[in-house]
Design a protein around this motif. Sequence first.
Motif, PDB file in Angstrom:
ATOM      1  N   GLY A   1      12.784 -17.441  17.283  1.00  0.00           N
ATOM      2  CA  GLY A   1      13.356 -16.985  18.603  1.00  0.00           C
ATOM      3  C   GLY A   1      13.138 -17.809  19.839  1.00  0.00           C
ATOM      4  O   GLY A   1      13.709 -17.355  20.846  1.00  0.00           O
ATOM      5  N   ASN A   2      12.974 -19.185  19.680  1.00  0.00           N
ATOM      6  CA  ASN A   2      12.775 -20.118  20.723  1.00  0.00           C
ATOM      7  C   ASN A   2      14.074 -20.737  20.807  1.00  0.00           C
ATOM      8  O   ASN A   2      14.240 -21.852  20.273  1.00  0.00           O
ATOM      9  N   LYS A   3      14.854 -20.264  21.686  1.00  0.00           N
ATOM     10  CA  LYS A   3      16.253 -20.638  21.694  1.00  0.00           C
ATOM     11  C   LYS A   3      16.218 -22.366  22.571  1.00  0.00           C
ATOM     12  O   LYS A   3      17.085 -23.197  22.017  1.00  0.00           O
ATOM     13  N   GLU A   4      15.216 -22.611  23.381  1.00  0.00           N
ATOM     14  CA  GLU A   4      15.152 -23.820  24.076  1.00  0.00           C
ATOM     15  C   GLU A   4      14.713 -24.642  22.734  1.00  0.00           C
ATOM     16  O   GLU A   4      15.447 -26.037  22.909  1.00  0.00           O
ATOM     17  N   GLU A   5      13.758 -24.580  22.142  1.00  0.00           N
ATOM     18  CA  GLU A   5      13.466 -25.563  20.951  1.00  0.00           C
ATOM     19  C   GLU A   5      14.479 -25.586  19.943  1.00  0.00           C
ATOM     20  O   GLU A   5      14.847 -26.652  19.414  1.00  0.00           O
ATOM     21  N   GLN A   6      15.266 -24.419  19.573  1.00  0.00           N
ATOM     22  CA  GLN A   6      16.201 -24.681  18.669  1.00  0.00           C
ATOM     23  C   GLN A   6      17.478 -25.606  19.124  1.00  0.00           C
ATOM     24  O   GLN A   6      18.017 -26.440  18.457  1.00  0.00           O
ATOM     25  N   GLU A   7      17.607 -25.754  20.476  1.00  0.00           N
ATOM     26  CA  GLU A   7      18.748 -26.530  21.000  1.00  0.00           C
ATOM     27  C   GLU A   7      18.144 -27.954  21.248  1.00  0.00           C
ATOM     28  O   GLU A   7      18.926 -28.905  20.902  1.00  0.00           O
ATOM     29  N   ASN A   8      16.866 -28.042  21.087  1.00  0.00           N
ATOM     30  CA  ASN A   8      16.331 -29.305  21.302  1.00  0.00           C
ATOM     31  C   ASN A   8      16.228 -29.994  20.027  1.00  0.00           C
ATOM     32  O   ASN A   8      16.568 -31.381  19.766  1.00  0.00           O
ATOM     33  N   PHE A   9      16.069 -29.248  18.952  1.00  0.00           N
ATOM     34  CA  PHE A   9      15.891 -29.630  17.640  1.00  0.00           C
ATOM     35  C   PHE A   9      17.551 -30.075  17.284  1.00  0.00           C
ATOM     36  O   PHE A   9      17.668 -31.069  16.626  1.00  0.00           O
ATOM     37  N   GLU A  10      18.525 -29.064  17.640  1.00  0.00           N
ATOM     38  CA  GLU A  10      19.993 -29.485  17.195  1.00  0.00           C
ATOM     39  C   GLU A  10      20.380 -30.691  17.745  1.00  0.00           C
ATOM     40  O   GLU A  10      21.253 -31.590  17.450  1.00  0.00           O
ATOM     41  N   LYS A  11      19.915 -31.232  18.927  1.00  0.00           N
ATOM     42  CA  LYS A  11      20.366 -32.292  19.691  1.00  0.00           C
ATOM     43  C   LYS A  11      19.739 -33.476  18.853  1.00  0.00           C
ATOM     44  O   LYS A  11      20.545 -34.530  18.780  1.00  0.00           O
ATOM     45  N   VAL A  12      18.415 -33.277  18.697  1.00  0.00           N
ATOM     46  CA  VAL A  12      17.888 -34.660  17.770  1.00  0.00           C
ATOM     47  C   VAL A  12      18.545 -34.835  16.388  1.00  0.00           C
ATOM     48  O   VAL A  12      18.921 -35.929  15.948  1.00  0.00           O
ATOM     49  N   LYS A  13      18.673 -33.655  15.829  1.00  0.00           N
ATOM     50  CA  LYS A  13      19.215 -33.658  14.466  1.00  0.00           C
ATOM     51  C   LYS A  13      20.605 -34.228  14.606  1.00  0.00           C
ATOM     52  O   LYS A  13      20.976 -35.078  13.657  1.00  0.00           O
ATOM     53  N   GLU A  14      21.533 -33.987  15.629  1.00  0.00           N
ATOM     54  CA  GLU A  14      23.027 -34.513  15.853  1.00  0.00           C
ATOM     55  C   GLU A  14      22.716 -36.058  15.553  1.00  0.00           C
ATOM     56  O   GLU A  14      23.408 -36.723  15.184  1.00  0.00           O
ATOM     57  N   LYS A  15      21.774 -36.581  16.564  1.00  0.00           N
ATOM     58  CA  LYS A  15      21.657 -37.972  16.907  1.00  0.00           C
ATOM     59  C   LYS A  15      21.190 -38.828  15.608  1.00  0.00           C
ATOM     60  O   LYS A  15      21.779 -39.840  15.355  1.00  0.00           O
ATOM     61  N   VAL A  16      20.205 -38.070  14.944  1.00  0.00           N
ATOM     62  CA  VAL A  16      19.850 -38.663  13.591  1.00  0.00           C
ATOM     63  C   VAL A  16      20.826 -38.811  12.792  1.00  0.00           C
ATOM     64  O   VAL A  16      20.953 -39.735  12.022  1.00  0.00           O
ATOM     65  N   GLN A  17      21.797 -37.611  12.514  1.00  0.00           N
ATOM     66  CA  GLN A  17      22.825 -37.675  11.565  1.00  0.00           C
ATOM     67  C   GLN A  17      23.765 -38.600  11.672  1.00  0.00           C
ATOM     68  O   GLN A  17      24.454 -39.318  10.823  1.00  0.00           O
ATOM     69  N   ASP A  18      24.031 -38.848  13.121  1.00  0.00           N
ATOM     70  CA  ASP A  18      25.055 -39.932  13.518  1.00  0.00           C
ATOM     71  C   ASP A  18      24.607 -41.122  12.991  1.00  0.00           C
ATOM     72  O   ASP A  18      25.570 -42.034  12.699  1.00  0.00           O
ATOM     73  N   GLU A  19      23.267 -41.320  13.263  1.00  0.00           N
ATOM     74  CA  GLU A  19      22.788 -42.752  13.016  1.00  0.00           C
ATOM     75  C   GLU A  19      22.844 -42.993  11.471  1.00  0.00           C
ATOM     76  O   GLU A  19      23.165 -43.884  11.218  1.00  0.00           O
ATOM     77  N   ILE A  20      22.334 -42.186  10.871  1.00  0.00           N
ATOM     78  CA  ILE A  20      22.373 -42.190   9.332  1.00  0.00           C
ATOM     79  C   ILE A  20      23.814 -42.455   8.795  1.00  0.00           C
ATOM     80  O   ILE A  20      24.041 -43.153   7.950  1.00  0.00           O
TER      81      ILE A  20
ATOM     82  N   TRP B   1      13.027 -43.386  20.502  1.00  0.00           N
ATOM     83  CA  TRP B   1      14.061 -43.783  19.552  1.00  0.00           C
ATOM     84  C   TRP B   1      13.778 -44.901  18.523  1.00  0.00           C
ATOM     85  O   TRP B   1      13.793 -46.200  19.101  1.00  0.00           O
ATOM     86  N   PHE B   2      13.397 -44.743  17.502  1.00  0.00           N
ATOM     87  CA  PHE B   2      12.683 -45.793  16.545  1.00  0.00           C
ATOM     88  C   PHE B   2      13.540 -45.669  15.161  1.00  0.00           C
ATOM     89  O   PHE B   2      13.510 -44.626  14.548  1.00  0.00           O
ATOM     90  N   VAL B   3      14.234 -46.538  14.697  1.00  0.00           N
ATOM     91  CA  VAL B   3      15.083 -46.730  13.587  1.00  0.00           C
ATOM     92  C   VAL B   3      14.643 -47.858  12.895  1.00  0.00           C
ATOM     93  O   VAL B   3      14.974 -48.972  13.182  1.00  0.00           O
ATOM     94  N   GLU B   4      14.358 -47.834  11.491  1.00  0.00           N
ATOM     95  CA  GLU B   4      14.070 -48.927  10.656  1.00  0.00           C
ATOM     96  C   GLU B   4      14.495 -48.860   9.301  1.00  0.00           C
ATOM     97  O   GLU B   4      13.983 -47.637   8.857  1.00  0.00           O
ATOM     98  N   ARG B   5      15.268 -49.536   8.727  1.00  0.00           N
ATOM     99  CA  ARG B   5      15.544 -49.650   7.400  1.00  0.00           C
ATOM    100  C   ARG B   5      14.364 -50.737   6.508  1.00  0.00           C
ATOM    101  O   ARG B   5      14.425 -51.737   7.081  1.00  0.00           O
ATOM    102  N   THR B   6      13.766 -49.936   5.571  1.00  0.00           N
ATOM    103  CA  THR B   6      12.646 -50.494   5.154  1.00  0.00           C
ATOM    104  C   THR B   6      12.964 -51.363   3.817  1.00  0.00           C
ATOM    105  O   THR B   6      13.763 -50.738   3.201  1.00  0.00           O
TER     106      THR B   6
END
Length: 265
Positions: A59-78, A100-105
């Motif tokens: 029920g933590n809407k602020e945390e839900q919004e934060n997660f969706e923001k990160v998820k969208e950014k990560v998915q766009d990068e992938i 923001w850290f991205v590395e292909r190993t």
Amino acid sequence: MLLTEKLNQIKRAQVQKPDKVFTLYLNTDRRDPDRQHGEWKIQLKNGFRNFEDYLKESGNKEEQENFEKVKEKVQDEIDTIEKDLKRGLVIIASSDDQIWFVERTQVPVTTNLYWEEEPQLDQLEQLSNDYPNTGIILVHYDYVRILETELGFLTKSEEYAWDPDEDNWRIYEGTTGSENTPGNGSTAQRELFEDRVKANRERWYKSMASKLDKKSKNRDWEKIYVAGEKEEAEELSKLMNKETEIVGKNYADKRDDEVLELLVS
């Protein structure tokens, strides 16, 4: 910037509540029988869904919004880098955008997803122990390619060719190319080329060895490979002041990722 320096920056970053950090380790190794058909996409989708379900129940809407923001950014990068994925992928992203850290190993990782108050760096630190900073030197006649790796990642690749006009090594830009290699031209031309290389090789390699010793010091190489025809690799290695491991094989025609798979992974 060295990857170890990037990790130290991540460790120093302070994420304040209610912001959190998403850490992703994703095994994308197509050589793994269980991942030859993009199974990692299903694992990622399921991982995202599990977090979304948990946060919805909280029920933590602020945390839900934060997660969706990160998820969208990560998915766009992938989506952007999907065709260039190697054996693994590491992404660390904070919901406040300061991390923001991205590395292909080039080495495999174990798939795990985290949504925590701090980044989860255990696997990266293990990679640091297993795959120390390494310099790979590929030598072939008057051509040298230098690959640098950290934590199993390729961080830099550069090529040098001996310029007879300048009497010095210069960054290779494709102008010498295959026309200068001993595999082309008449037998007489090849023999003349080889004789010229042998007559000047020690002087050329001594100059290159000095460059390599300096790079090794500046880039904190903990391990060094010198690969090429045995005589050439041994001669260049002997002229360096650093301890090296000689690999008596010519990898000059191999791509960077292929070399790393053969020598590092």
